[in-house]
Every structure is written in C-alpha cells, then in structure tokens.
Design a protein around this motif. Structure first.
Motif, short mmCIF file in Angstrom:
data_model
loop_
_atom_site.label_atom_id
_atom_site.label_comp_id
_atom_site.label_asym_id
_atom_site.label_seq_id
_atom_site.Cartn_x
_atom_site.Cartn_y
_atom_site.Cartn_z
N ALA C 113 -13.57 -28.51 -26.89
CA ALA C 113 -14.74 -29.33 -26.63
C ALA C 113 -14.82 -29.77 -25.17
N SER C 114 -13.68 -29.94 -24.53
CA SER C 114 -13.74 -30.39 -23.14
C SER C 114 -13.76 -29.22 -22.17
N ARG C 115 -12.90 -28.25 -22.40
CA ARG C 115 -12.73 -27.17 -21.45
C ARG C 115 -13.92 -26.22 -21.43
N PHE C 116 -14.47 -25.96 -22.63
CA PHE C 116 -15.54 -24.96 -22.68
C PHE C 116 -16.93 -25.58 -22.88
N ALA C 117 -17.03 -26.85 -22.55
CA ALA C 117 -18.33 -27.50 -22.68
C ALA C 117 -19.32 -27.03 -21.61
N GLY C 118 -18.80 -26.54 -20.52
CA GLY C 118 -19.67 -26.06 -19.46
C GLY C 118 -20.01 -27.14 -18.45
N HIS C 119 -19.64 -28.36 -18.75
CA HIS C 119 -19.87 -29.45 -17.81
C HIS C 119 -18.70 -30.42 -17.92
N PRO C 120 -18.50 -31.24 -16.89
CA PRO C 120 -17.38 -32.18 -16.94
C PRO C 120 -17.55 -33.16 -18.11
N VAL C 121 -16.42 -33.37 -18.81
CA VAL C 121 -16.44 -34.27 -19.97
C VAL C 121 -15.47 -35.41 -19.72
N ASP C 122 -15.88 -36.64 -20.02
CA ASP C 122 -14.95 -37.77 -19.91
C ASP C 122 -14.11 -37.80 -21.17
N MET C 123 -12.81 -37.48 -21.00
CA MET C 123 -11.93 -37.36 -22.16
C MET C 123 -11.88 -38.65 -22.95
N PHE C 124 -11.91 -39.77 -22.24
CA PHE C 124 -11.81 -41.04 -22.94
C PHE C 124 -12.96 -41.19 -23.93
N VAL C 125 -14.15 -40.81 -23.49
CA VAL C 125 -15.33 -40.93 -24.35
C VAL C 125 -15.17 -40.03 -25.56
N LEU C 126 -14.68 -38.82 -25.28
CA LEU C 126 -14.48 -37.86 -26.37
C LEU C 126 -13.54 -38.43 -27.43
#
Lengths: 248, 637, 201
Positions: C113-126
């Motif tokens: 979900a984070s690596r292949f989302a295609g955009h930066p993801v805030d891990m904390f939010v995830l």
C-alpha cells in the motif's frame, strides 16, 4: 490388583499386527510391569498359547533391554524410569493398560513387543569410541580431568541405549542417544583427538539408519530413564558445526 | 586324573612376565588365517574380542542379546580394584595379592591371583584411555573408595554404575573392531553345543533366537565368556537371561567343572517381598562404607527404627569385628545376617532383613553428599520398596550374587578341552572360595585384555590344525544333537511352564544348598533335584513354535541345564567336608561360628568330570600349594 | 533454521524499535523513518535479503517437517508421548504457517500500500487508519500471541541448534528467552491498542 490389558501382538516383521485383550489378576502392587507380564505369560503357556514376547533382562534399569510404550508413554506414563522399574502401585486397581512396542522407522518390530534396535549399535560402530588399542594406555593419572568435567561426562555416559528417546520423539530422532556419547567423549581429554570424525560419522550413520532430525522439542529428555540432558544435544550440535566449519 | 595347571615356576613376581616371553607368537601376517569364536560379550568377552581382533585374528563374537552392551556386566555397581596406591595407604601388588588369596579363604591358585593383581593397574589405565568417566577428585586425579575385605582404599568407581561404564568401554573397543572388520558380531544367537574335533574345540552350534534356525560355526579356538550360574537359585541378583547352558554343554563335551559349590551370597540386597518376584536387586557393597548395619537388641521390637535409642541397637558387625567393622568380606557379613535373623532378631514384615543405616553419614555430610555418591542406589531402593532411605534405614538381606566356581582352567585359562578357553565369571580361577568386592570387574577385564591375547596366541602358534569340513561327523553330529534337544523339550507336552520348575529348583537350592549347608540337607537336596528333573521331563509345557522367537524354549532349555548343574553343585558341597569362604558347612565351624577349613584334606580345587547321562560325575583334584601366602585362619577381628 | 531464525529475531527487534516511534504521534520520527526506508536506495537489497531470510526459514521448516513425517510408520494407539513436549514446540510448524499467512496480509496492508501507491504515503496515517478498525486490531492481537508462542520455541531452539545451550548457559539463555518471546510480542501488541484508545495522535 487386577488389570485389563490391551497388548500389541505381531507374529513377525511382516505381519500387520493387532491388539489383543488379556486380564491380569491378583498382581502384587510391588510387582513391576514385566512381572505382571510374567504372570500373564505363565497362564498363556499353561493353556498352550503363544506367550507375549518382550525384551527384558536385568530388571533393575541398567541393561536397556526392556522398553514398552505403556498407555501412550514410553517406559510408562511417568518420568525417568525404565519399564522394568515401573511398579504396579503407580496404577489403580481395575485400570486398562495398553502395551505397545517402541515405534520408529529404524526400529522394526521382530515379534509382539520386541523391536530390533541394532541401528544403535551401528551408530556406535561408526564412531562411538576412542581409538586406543589394548596395552597402549598411558598412566591413568597422567592427565588430570577436573571433577566437574568428569561429572558432566558421566551424566552423559549413563545412557543405557534403550531407545526411549527415539521412540518418544515426534520426529523419531536419535539425537539424545548420539549426543550422550559424542558429548561424553568430547568432554574428556582422552576423546578429544577424534572429536570431529566422531561427530560427523555418528550423525551420518544416524541419518543413514533413517532416524528423523531434531526439532528441539525435548521430548527425549523428559522420558530418558537416566535423565540425560538435552544440553548434550547442544554440545553435539556444537561438535558437528565445529567439525564442519572449524579448522582441521 | 591329575590335572596340570601349567603354572610357571620361579619367583611369583617374575612368573607372568617370564611366561609371556616364553610363549609362542603368531606372525602378524598369519594371524588373519586363524578364527577365534568368543561366546558372550560381557567384560571378559568384549575385551577379549577387541584385543584379539586388534592383534589381527579373525574374531566371531556371539551373544543371545541383540547388542553386546546388554551383557550382565553392565549391572555391576560398586567398583573395580587396582593396586595403584594413589592414596598412599600402603597398597601394592603384594597387598592386593594377599588380600585376594586370604579373601578367597586360601582356595585360589596363587600364581593366577598374583597375575591378576599385577595387571590390575593396567586395567585402570586402559579404561581411562577409552574414555571411562571414573570419579575424580577436585584436582582431577582418580578417586577411590573402600570395599569389604580390605583395609585400604583401592576401588575405582563411576558413581554406582562402574560395571556399566567399564562394559561400555569394552563395548566401544569391540564396536571399533566390528567397524574395522576384525570382529563379526552375531546378535540374538545362543550357543547350544560345542563342536569338538580330534579332542580339540573347533566350533559351536548356535540357535538363532528370532528364526529358530540352527547353524554351525567353525574356528581354531573357542572362548567361553558366558558368566556365572547364580540363577540356579531362581532368585538372584543376576539378570533373567543369565544361564549356565554354555558351561554345561562344554562340561558334557569333556571340560571339567570346578568348585561349583563356591557361591557368593551378597549381604546387601533388597529383601524378598513376595512370590511375584522375578529377581532380587543388589544394593552396592560400597554402601557399607557409609552405612552401619544393626538390628534391635530386643526380639520383636517393632518400633520405628528412628525411635530405637542407640543403646538398644546391636551394631553386630562392629561388635564382632572391631577392626573391619561393617567392611568384613561378603561371606562373613551374609552369614552373620542370616544368623541374626534365624535368632528372630531380624526386622521388617518377614523378619528376614537387617538395617543398613545412613543416618550418621547424612548427619555428618548432608543428604546432598549422600545423593551425589549413591543417588542412583537410593532412588532404586525407594522405587522398589516404597521406603525413603534418606529418612529411614534401608532393609537388606543376603542374596545370591556371584559364583566363584566354573569351568576348570589352567594358568592359560584353557579348559581340559584343548582350544577351549574360559574367561571371566565362567571360569573358576582367581577368587577361591569367596570373591572380594570389586574384584569381578578386575578379573573379567584382566582375562580379556591382558591374559587371553597371549595364551590364545600361544595355543594357535603351537598347534597344527587340520581343516574341518562342515559335513564332518563331529560337526553334523553336534548340530543333530542340538536339534534333538529342542525337539525333546517341545515333545514333552505336559502342563507346567518351565518357570515353575525353575522356581522349585531355586527353593531347594536356597533352603538346603544356600548359606548354611549340612550333610543331611544336601543329601535331601540331591534327591529332590532328581525328582524335579523327573517331573520336568514328564510335565514340561513349552508353547509356541520352535521356528520363531520363543522365550519359552529358551527358558526351558536353560532350566534343564540348571537342574543338572544344581545337582552337581549339591554333590560338590556334600563332598567338601570343610567350610571355606562362601561354602559353609554347619558341621565345620569354629566356636565363634566362623568357617573352619581342612587344609590337610581339602586344599584342592574339585574338578568334576562328566561321565555320561545319569552317571555319577568323576572327581579330579587340582592340588593347591601355597608358597607365598601361608594359609592361616582367616580373621577380620 | 537457527541462523535464519536468529536473523529474523534481529529483524523483529529492529521492527519493534521503529514501531515504538509511533507513540510520538503523527509527524513524529516514525513517518520520517518510514520515508527514509522507502526511498533510500541501499535499503532495496537489504529488503531482498530479508525476504530471502524469511523464505529460507520457512522452506527449511517445511523441509524438516516433511522429512520427519513417516519416521513413525504406525502411530501409537494411545497418544501420550506428546504430553511431555512444550505446546509451543509441538505446534511450531503450525504457528509458523499462521505467521506466514498473516505476513502476506500484513505486507499487502502496509508494504504494498505504501510502496506501490504511486505517490508518497504518510506511514503514520496508514497505520492509524488500519488500527481504527477493531477487527484488524483483534486479528493483530491474536497474531502477537501466536508470534510469542513461536518465539517461545524458536528463540531457545536456535541456541540449542547452534550448540550454545550447554549446561553452563542453559539457564541464562532461557532467561533471555523470556525477554524475547514475552516482551517483543507485548511491545508489538501494545501499539494497536494504544493507538485505538487514543494514546498517540
């Protein structure tokens, strides 16, 4: 005391085998399991029937001949005894007792409760010794062996070679048996010269005989009649690694 | 016939080394042409097999067990003697020699005993080198303890399992030689006859205990290391399979059987508790180092032993033998225990036991110390009797344990049949009329490691062998006899299992040929044994098939031989009109109830010769001369 | 088994240490750390090594298990021999399998979900999103019990296999073992609970 028995009967190696019911009556509570079988057998013989075959000899827990699985427990449901040492007072009057042979692939059944444990001898022949010929020995006190080391070696050396470890191990592994000898001789200065060859050869033979591998369940330690500790298996592992990777 | 023990002459301390030099050798290249059969894999058998294989001989080793390690030597507990004098208490080869000759009540051959004492030290060296984990002191040197009949500490030990450790040592040497191809091991094969060709032992017939198949094995020499015959008494400390059949087969083929009446009753065994019992359990003699033997002074004193005050106890061994105390030799301790119990002073439900009390030792050193030294014995006792020996004294009573008698052998350990050698407990050689504690292991290993390799080589080198064909009449005949023997057992088809006859025999032996023997009782015993034999061959029941693993056939065949041996034992006891060591004739005792020897008339080993079925055996005498240890009355006061 | 097990235990410790930064709340070190791991090139090969370690561990485990089947051609009629074995040792192959199943889900949930989302993801939010669902939390908590069980067998066993658990060190290793099999899963287990009940925002 009276007991109902379910005993594994198997005519020979190739027979399928089955359980048969017997009753044992008027057994003294101080009698051992084997002495109870003696009584049953005497009646069978008098009636012209084939007696129940089982291995036994010294009947004091040292020769390692006897070995039954009693109510699912190797050498009986308790800890640290051989079958011959197990007295009937540990059971209750009227109990049903199930008697099975030791079961493991390398221990084929010869007849009834008698199994072939010569695999253990072949493991010993592969390397369970110090190569010293008669007459070559130096003065016994020439090499000091610290008491602690001698004691730990003796703890391992107590193994009676009954096969309970392999019979109780869920993997049918003979590691405790092999470890007892490897550890004893690795601890003592007299055995150190051959320690690598010994560990490799004995383990190789164990595998060849078809014993399973150790997955550290420690079932063996709990049922070893002499309480040989699994820490000796750790030493066997160390010896084996050392032999495989260490310098010559 | 006058027997020639072939004892070398010259000063006793030089005899063995000179003799080793005088004996013939077999060229190393020729050794593998010779085959030696060894029956039994106890201390004597395993050590002989390993040592001869190392020399290059072709060794065939036989055992009725599946594994060589199951032999009964494994059960020896206490220790092994050796004249090392590590503790500086005055030990020497001479002292061990003297103690053994005296301990045997001057009925052993001096030269053999001296040789035994001489090689004792080497045995310890050998075992240590094999990796036997003997007990050690903190500094790393070997520890020793005291045993009966000696006033010094010369017994080496591995906890309470010395026999086990020594046997595993010999077994490992044997295993190595099996691996190297020097020894072929035949497990679950029982010797059922000896093959004698042209007067020489040339092989054996064995029965495969799994398939019932009979087979013949030929060799240039045969060594019997088949143990003793204590089980003739039914209840003994021997393992259940221990038997005298190999000895009796050899006897019937012409080997003499010497001093069968010298039987050792061990003083410290767990008392008989009931009919169900299949065997008795020994509590090592080493316990007498730290235990004190006593009974209440008052008859029928049923108080808890702890409640009996010191002054109302009779520490009878300490009272009667102030200098040896609880460590008098086995025969003396046993006899005194029986005497006390016969007087009605015994303890326990049956009144047939005395206390062996560790309270003093435990108070002095603590339970942990006790556990470290004797833990396995204490546990064993607890398990068997349901009594905790740390909390209350052990109850002990004498039981059959060892037999000094056996096949007669000369200095070479060769029997009267050339080529038939006998080692360990199976021979009669070194202990005289009583064996000292911790000397059995010593003798078994001395025979196997240090005597037989020389004397068997000498025999092989000095003999011209004709090839024996597998279909020679002697070979086929022995095989046929063996088959007929089994058919005979199967054919009786009566109603009574062999075990019942064995028990009957044992009862007669214990009551009338046991610790105290009397002319009248012995004569009765012989009559009763004859009756047992008659009933046996009329009413024996063997069930199952002879072509199968059948414990009943094995047992029946062994009981048949025990009956014959029992009669011979009683006959020997009757003929020996004296008391010596383990042979106590009530008619011959001192005023104090000690053994009274008759050196004038009985200073010989009685070697009995078989003279046919139903014929009285013939007595041959092997005269004993004492040059170095002049017989005196044996005092342990 | 032992070497890969040791490697994986080390990884668990690292993972836990990192996760504990979640307690700092959003915009704490956790997200920066996750960003760093997600973007720093050297981490890629390390990731492969980690995957390899997992794969080897489960292959070896499966292999040992397979090899040891059939070593007792006929089972005992009365099943009494296993009574003397610690439950965690008897069940290690099963706890391992469950952990594997969980791992797949866990990777989909966070890694993919984070690596292949295609955009930066805030891990904390995830993470916070995931742990807002009570069902997820319950499943995770069950997993941590299983993990503890697996480690209870595995940690001391790895020293046993490496030949270090001799008489001298047996007590010490077993004591350290308690820290590992009890504290690591406890640490992990505390995170979803704390986040759900509002300890870290």
């Amino acid at each position: 005391m009276d007991f109902k028995l379910k005993v594994w009967r198997q005519k020979n190696r190739d027979d399928k085998g089955h359980f048969e019911d017997y009753t044992a009556k008027g057994i003294s509570e101080a009698a051992s399991v084997l002495e109870m079988l003696d009584v049953v057998n005497r009646e069978l013989v008098a009636a012209g029937k084939d007696p129940i075959a089982f291995d036994h000899d010294c009947r004091e827990g040292i020769c390692g001949s006897c070995g039954l699985v009693i109510n699912g427990g190797v050498h009986g449901p308790f800890e640290h005894n051989t079958t011959c040492e197990l007295r009937m007072r540990r059971f209750s009057d009227g109990d049903t007792i199930v008697l099975e042979p030791f079961r493991a692939r390398p221990f084929p059944i010869i007849k009834d409760l008698v199994v072939d444990r010569s695999a253990f001898d072949r493991i010993m022949q592969a390397g369970g010794y110090v190569t010293v010929k008669t007459g070559q020995a130096p003065e016994a006190n020439g090499i000091a062996v610290p008491k602690k080391i001698a004691d730990e070696a003796m703890d391992a050396a107590q193994c009676v070679g009954c096969g309970a470890c392999a019979a109780t191990c869920p993997n049918g592994s003979a590691m405790l048996f092999v470890a007892a000898k490897v550890s004893q001789l690795a601890l003592l200065p007299q055995g150190k010269a051959e320690r690598k060859e010994r560990a490799l050869a004995m383990v190789a033979q164990m595998d060849k005989e078809g014993f399973g591998s150790c997955s550290n369940t420690y079932a063996c330690e709990a049922k070893c009649p002499k309480g040989v500790s699994v820490t000796h298996i750790a030493r066997l592992n160390r010896e084996y690694l050392r032999a495989g990777f260490g310098s010559k | 016939m006058k027997l020639d023990p072939k004892v070398p002459t010259g000063p006793i301390e030089k005899r063995w080394s000179q003799h080793k030099f005088d004996m013939k050798l077999v060229n190393p290249a020729n050794r593998r042409k010779y085959t030696v059969i060894i029956v039994g894999t106890g201390l004597a058998g395993s050590s002989a097999a390993a040592s001869l294989a190392e020399l290059g001989f072709n060794v065939e080793s036989f055992s009725f067990h599946e594994s060589p390690r199951r032999a009964h030597s494994i059960a020896a507990q206490g220790g092994i003697n050796a004249a090392k004098n590590y503790v500086n208490d005055g030990d020497s080869v001479w002292r061990l020699f003297h103690d053994t000759v005296k301990g045997g009540d001057y009925r052993a051959r001096e030269s053999n005993v001296y040789r035994l004492a001489e090689v004792s030290g080497n045995i310890i060296d050998q075992c240590v080198a094999q990796g036997v984990p003997f007990a050690r002191e903190y500094g790393g040197s070997l520890d020793t303890r005291s045993f009966g009949g000696a006033q010094l500490s010369r017994t080496f030990y591995a906890r309470g399992q010395t026999g086990q450790q020594l046997l595993l040592g010999a077994y490992s040497a044997l295993s190595r030689n099996i691996h190297n191809g020097g020894v072929t091991f035949h497990g679950r094969k029982e010797m059922v006859d000896l093959i004698v060709v042209d007067g020489r032992a040339r092989g054996i017939v064995v029965r495969d205990l799994v398939t019932g198949e009979l087979s013949t094995h030929l060799a240039n020499a045969v060594i019997l290391a088949t143990g003793g015959y204590s089980n003739v008494f039914y209840l003994s400390t021997n393992a259940l399979a221990c038997n005298t059949s190999a000895i009796m087969k050899a006897w019937r083929k012409g080997a003499y059987l010497a001093n069968p009446c010298y039987t050792q009753i061990h003083p410290t065994c767990i008392p008989v508790a009931g009919d169900y019992q299949s065997k008795l359990t020994l509590m090592s003699e080493s316990l007498r180092n730290d235990g004190r033997v006593w009974v209440p002074k008052k008859k029928g004193d049923s108080r808890n032993p702890a409640q009996i005050p010191e002054e109302e106890r009779d520490y009878y061994l300490e009272r009667l033998y102030p200098s040896f105390g609880n460590l008098v030799p086995r025969d003396v301790a046993s006899r005194r225990a029986k005497e006390i119990c016969d007087k009605g002073l015994g303890v326990g439900k049956t009144g047939l036991s005395v206390y062996l009390d560790f309270a003093d030792a435990i108070n002095r050193n603590g339970e942990e110390w006790m556990a470290e030294k004797y833990g396995n014995l204490m546990d064993m006792y607890h398990e068997i009797t349901d009594e905790d020996p740390y909390k209350q004294p052990m109850r002990i009573y004498p039981a059959l344990h060892y037999t000094m008698g056996g096949l007669w052998v000369d200095y070479h350990l060769q029997s009267t049949i050339p080529g038939l050698f006998v080692a360990g407990e199976a021979n009669f050689s070194d202990h005289g009329a009583n064996r000292l504690g911790a000397s059995a292991l010593m003798q078994g290993l001395a025979d196997g490691y240090f005597v037989l390799p020389y004397t068997v080589s000498d025999y092989l080198a000095g003999t011209k062998f004709e090839a024996v064909k597998a279909d020679a009449p002697e070979v086929a005949g022995a095989s046929k006899d063996a088959k007929a023997g089994i058919d005979k057992l199967m054919g009786v088809n009566g109603k009574t299992p062999a075990d019942i006859f064995h028990r009957r025999l044992g009862h007669v032996m214990w009551e009338k040929v046991g610790m105290a023997r009397e002319k009248k009782g012995l004569e009765e015993a012989i009559g009763e044994i004859k009756n047992i034999r008659k009933d046996f061959w009329k009413d024996l029941k063997v069930s199952g098939s002879p072509d199968d693993l059948n414990m009943e056939i094995e047992r029946a065949a062994r009981v048949a031989d025990f009956i014959d041996l029992g009669e011979l034992l009683a006959t020997d006891a009757l003929h020996r009109e004296e008391s010596c060591g383990g042979h106590f004739r009530v008619e011959h005792q001192t005023d104090e109830g000690e053994t009274k020897r008759d050196d004038q008339n009985f200073a010989y080993a009685a070697a009995w010769q078989y003279s046919g079925e139903g014929q009285a055996p013939v007595l041959n005498k092997d005269e004993l001369t004492f040059e170095y240890d002049i017989p005196s009355s044996r005092s342990y006061k | 088994m032992a070497l890969t097990g040791f490697f994986l235990v080390s990884f668990l410790m690292f993972h836990l240490t990192m996760n504990l930064f979640l307690f700092e709340g959003s915009r704490g070190s956790f997200s920066s750390f996750a960003d760093f791991l997600g973007t720093f090139p050297i981490v890629r090969p390390i990731e492969w090594i980690l995957f390899g370690g997992f794969l080897l561990h489960l292959l070896l485990g499966g292999f040992v298990w397979l090899m040891n089947r059939g070593v007792r051609p006929q089972a005992y009629k009365v099943k009494g021999t296993s009574k003397t074995i610690k439950l965690s040792s008897r069940l290690s192959i099963y706890t391992g399998t469950l952990i594997l199943a969980f791992l797949v889900w866990h990777l989909i949930q966070f890694f993919i979900a984070s690596r292949f989302a295609g955009h930066p993801v805030d891990m904390f939010v995830l993470v916070a999103q995931a742990f807002s669902n009570p069902v997820t939390i319950v499943l995770y908590e069950i997993l941590f019990v299983i993990l503890g069980f697996h480690l209870n067998h595995g940690f001391q066993a790895l020293f046993q296999s490496l030949g270090l658990r001799t008489a001298k060190y047996r007590g010490f290793i077993d004591a350290v073992g308690v820290i590992v099999w009890l504290l690591i899963p406890l640490g992990f287990a505390s995170i979803p609970l704390v986040m759900y009940f509002g300890g870290a925002r």
